[in-house]
Scaffold this active site. Structure first.
Site, PDB file in Angstrom:
ATOM      1  N   HIS A  95      41.690  19.922  31.279  1.00 18.32           N
ATOM      2  CA  HIS A  95      42.294  19.554  29.783  1.00 18.32           C
ATOM      3  C   HIS A  95      43.193  20.449  29.477  1.00 18.32           C
ATOM      4  CE1 HIS A  95      39.171  16.344  29.389  1.00 18.32           C
ATOM      5  NE2 HIS A  95      38.469  17.011  30.199  1.00 18.32           N
TER       6      HIS A  95
ATOM      7  N   LYS B  98      50.930  53.886  36.729  1.00 15.31           N
ATOM      8  CA  LYS B  98      50.059  55.047  36.288  1.00 15.31           C
ATOM      9  C   LYS B  98      50.863  56.450  36.097  1.00 15.31           C
ATOM     10  CE  LYS B  98      45.634  54.039  38.806  1.00 15.31           C
ATOM     11  NZ  LYS B  98      44.648  54.462  39.593  1.00 15.31           N
TER      12      LYS B  98
ATOM     13  N   GLU C 249      46.573  42.533  44.433  1.00 17.66           N
ATOM     14  CA  GLU C 249      46.820  43.906  44.661  1.00 17.66           C
ATOM     15  C   GLU C 249      46.846  44.338  46.120  1.00 17.66           C
ATOM     16  OE1 GLU C 249      45.461  46.677  41.288  1.00 17.66           O
ATOM     17  OE2 GLU C 249      44.336  47.290  42.978  1.00 17.66           O
TER      18      GLU C 249
HETATM   19  O1  PA5 Z   1      41.604  48.513  43.792  1.00 17.59           O
HETATM   20  C1  PA5 Z   1      42.142  49.374  43.226  1.00 17.59           C
HETATM   21  O2  PA5 Z   1      42.094  50.674  43.995  1.00 17.59           O
HETATM   22  C2  PA5 Z   1      42.218  49.692  41.952  1.00 17.59           C
HETATM   23  O3  PA5 Z   1      42.385  48.355  41.158  1.00 17.59           O
HETATM   24  C3  PA5 Z   1      41.352  50.571  41.283  1.00 17.59           C
HETATM   25  O4  PA5 Z   1      40.132  49.826  41.578  1.00 17.59           O
HETATM   26  C4  PA5 Z   1      41.591  50.824  39.765  1.00 17.59           C
HETATM   27  O5  PA5 Z   1      42.887  51.409  39.816  1.00 17.59           O
HETATM   28  C5  PA5 Z   1      40.461  51.786  39.312  1.00 17.59           C
HETATM   29  O6  PA5 Z   1      40.669  52.785  39.932  1.00 17.59           O
HETATM   30  P1  PA5 Z   1      39.600  53.995  40.145  1.00 17.59           P
HETATM   31  O7  PA5 Z   1      38.139  53.430  40.432  1.00 17.59           O
HETATM   32  O8  PA5 Z   1      40.110  55.131  40.981  1.00 17.59           O
HETATM   33  O9  PA5 Z   1      39.258  54.474  38.732  1.00 17.59           O
END
Ligand code: PA5
Length: 479
Positions: free
Chosen positions: A334, A448, A305
């Site tokens: 394996h 989202k 990410e």
């Molecule tokens: O790294 C990030 O920002 C995302 O992966 C969030 O952790 C994830 O989308 C969850 O978001 P939130 O904590 O706002 O619910």
């Protein structure tokens, strides 16, 4: 008596080791990285180092200070855990992404592998831990079958307070609790971890009078494991969060040197950056310890990410990033190692090894009359697993597949704190080298927003209109 993590000699004995010999051309051959290639990056590395220092000083990397500025937070968490742990048998995290993967990874690494199956006494008096991250209805319904509501505490974790998965789970659980215990009675079953001011969950928590913890404003989801996001679930299952933070602080010191060949985080980032330039766009993480299996999941989110980006900082389309692949040694020898050895040389394989496992298991000295089995007798599973790791390293080296090995002297809170912090700093550094923003996630936002639009959330009408113009599926391509 001082805690062990306050003793320099113990800390030094627990220092992680990053062995990158098998990344280098001298060892792995032409598919590797040469010292001169690293040398040609000198200016870029200096720029990245400067940016890391400046961003930290200017409050743009608040996660870097978490090992140092949370004494009050830790105290609050420990007091809270002590005050509720006897009352509850299950602690359920409702969160996703950065709000779930860290808690899972740390708990699995430190605690007994069958922690939830142990009696409460054997769990040290702490509740079981469940993490409900997905919105698969079968899973949450099934969770309700195994927990005893009366004795369950739900921890809603969301930085933004708007994540549909988490907030919808919260809405379901809140209603179930309120139906059973009334609004007042439900309160003691809910604890929130969210931003101090922003998002939907903060006003809800404040108005309803839920106990809550704060995710610092400048710390993004995947960099938040060392905030109450991870610290509360960890402490709730008996993990020493002060030692975890001490491990992170220790790694921070190791990552301060501008001698790249001594700095594990910058070296990790540099090697992967150069590897990406050679088309090695797959980052395999392969722990040789079941306890570290879920570190792979946590790392995968952090690396993917943060570094998977379309634009660089100047707005140029770059489409960069490495695809993380999770593997487990010896299990995946394996399954996937055939591909790593003989498939395309497009990977950096990162072995994560452990010097001392928490248990030792001897193989009985039987079948000495069958040489192809007898050689195992009298040896240990510890030796077998480590040998398999070294053998796989060798096989990949021979095959020209670049690999490196991160070794933990043992898996404990201190070494785990180092692992988390090391990969976080490496990710930040790799982001600088790639000249991208490692701290946003526009690609996730798009999905989202499309969900909100399809669900009819107010304010997303334009997005809905955009979605309505997408080409209709052709039955010809559906069989
Ligand atoms: O790294 C990030 O920002 C995302 O992966 C969030 O952790 C994830 O989308 C969850 O978001 P939130 O904590 O706002 O619910």
């Amino acid at each position: 008596m001082a805690n062990r993590y306050e003793q320099q000699s113990w800390k030094d004995s627990m220092r992680l080791k990053l062995d990158f010999n098998n990344m280098m051309t001298e060892y792995v051959g032409e598919t590797g990285i040469s010292q001169s290639e690293i040398a040609t990056l000198e200016k870029q590395i200096e720029k990245a180092e400067k940016a890391m220092v400046e961003k930290r000083a200017n409050g743009k990397m608040d996660w870097r200070d978490l090992p140092y500025n949370q004494a009050d937070v830790v105290k609050d968490i420990i007091e809270y855990v002590d005050s509720v742990k006897d009352e509850f048998d299950s602690f359920v995290v409702l969160g996703i992404g950065g709000s779930a993967l860290g808690p899972i990874a740390v708990q699995q690494a430190i605690n007994h592998p069958y922690y939830n199956e142990l009696s409460k006494e054997k769990r040290g008096g702490y509740p079981k831990l469940y993490v409900a991250d997905n919105v698969d209805p079968e899973k949450l319904v099934s969770l309700l079958d195994v927990i005893e509501l009366d004795k369950t505490l739900f921890n809603v974790i969301t930085k933004s307070g708007s994540t549909s998965e988490t907030m919808s789970q919260f809405m379901i659980i809140k209603e179930i609790l309120e139906e059973k215990y009334g609004v007042e009675g439900a309160k003691k079953h809910i604890v929130c971890t969210t931003d101090a001011e922003k998002g939907n969950l903060r006003p809800i928590a404040d108005e309803q009078g839920y106990k809550s913890f704060i995710i610092p404003a400048g710390v993004g989801g995947r960099f938040s494991e060392l905030t109450p996001v991870g610290l509360l679930p960890a402490a709730m299952c008996g993990i020493d969060i002060e030692e975890l933070l001490a491990g992170a602080a220790y790694m921070d010191e190791l990552c301060k040197t501008d001698n790249t060949f001594k700095n594990p985080a910058s070296m990790y980032a540099i090697l992967n950056y150069l590897a990406m330039k050679k088309g090695k766009n797959i980052s395999v993480i392969m722990p040789y310890a079941d306890s570290l299996k879920y570190i792979g999941d946590w790392y995968a989110q952090l690396w993917a990410e943060s570094l998977g980006k379309k634009f660089d900082n100047e707005g140029k389309v770059v489409n960069v990033g490495q695809t993380p692949v999770r593997a487990l040694g010896a299990t995946d020898q394996h399954s996937q190692v055939q591909l790593y050895a003989e498939g395309p040389k497009d990977k950096v394989v990162v072995f994560v090894g452990v010097d001392n496992y928490k248990a030792s298991l001897e193989i009985p000295n039987i079948y000495s009359n069958i040489p192809s089995l007898g050689f195992l007798g009298g040896e240990t599973h510890n030796k077998l697993l480590k040998t398999e790791q070294m053998a796989t390293e060798y096989a990949l080296l021979k095959a020209g597949q670049t690999n490196m090995t991160l070794t933990l002297p043992e898996v404990n809170e201190f070494t785990l704190g180092q692992v988390l912090y090391l990969f976080e700093v490496a990710t930040g550094f790799a982001g600088e080298l790639l000249d991208i923003n490692a701290f946003d996630q526009p690609g996730v936002e798009e999905g989202k927003n499309a969900t909100y639009a399809m669900f009819g959330r107010p304010g997303y009408e334009e997005k809905k209109a955009e979605l309505d113009t997408r080409p209709a599926k052709n039955d010809k391509y559906i069989i």
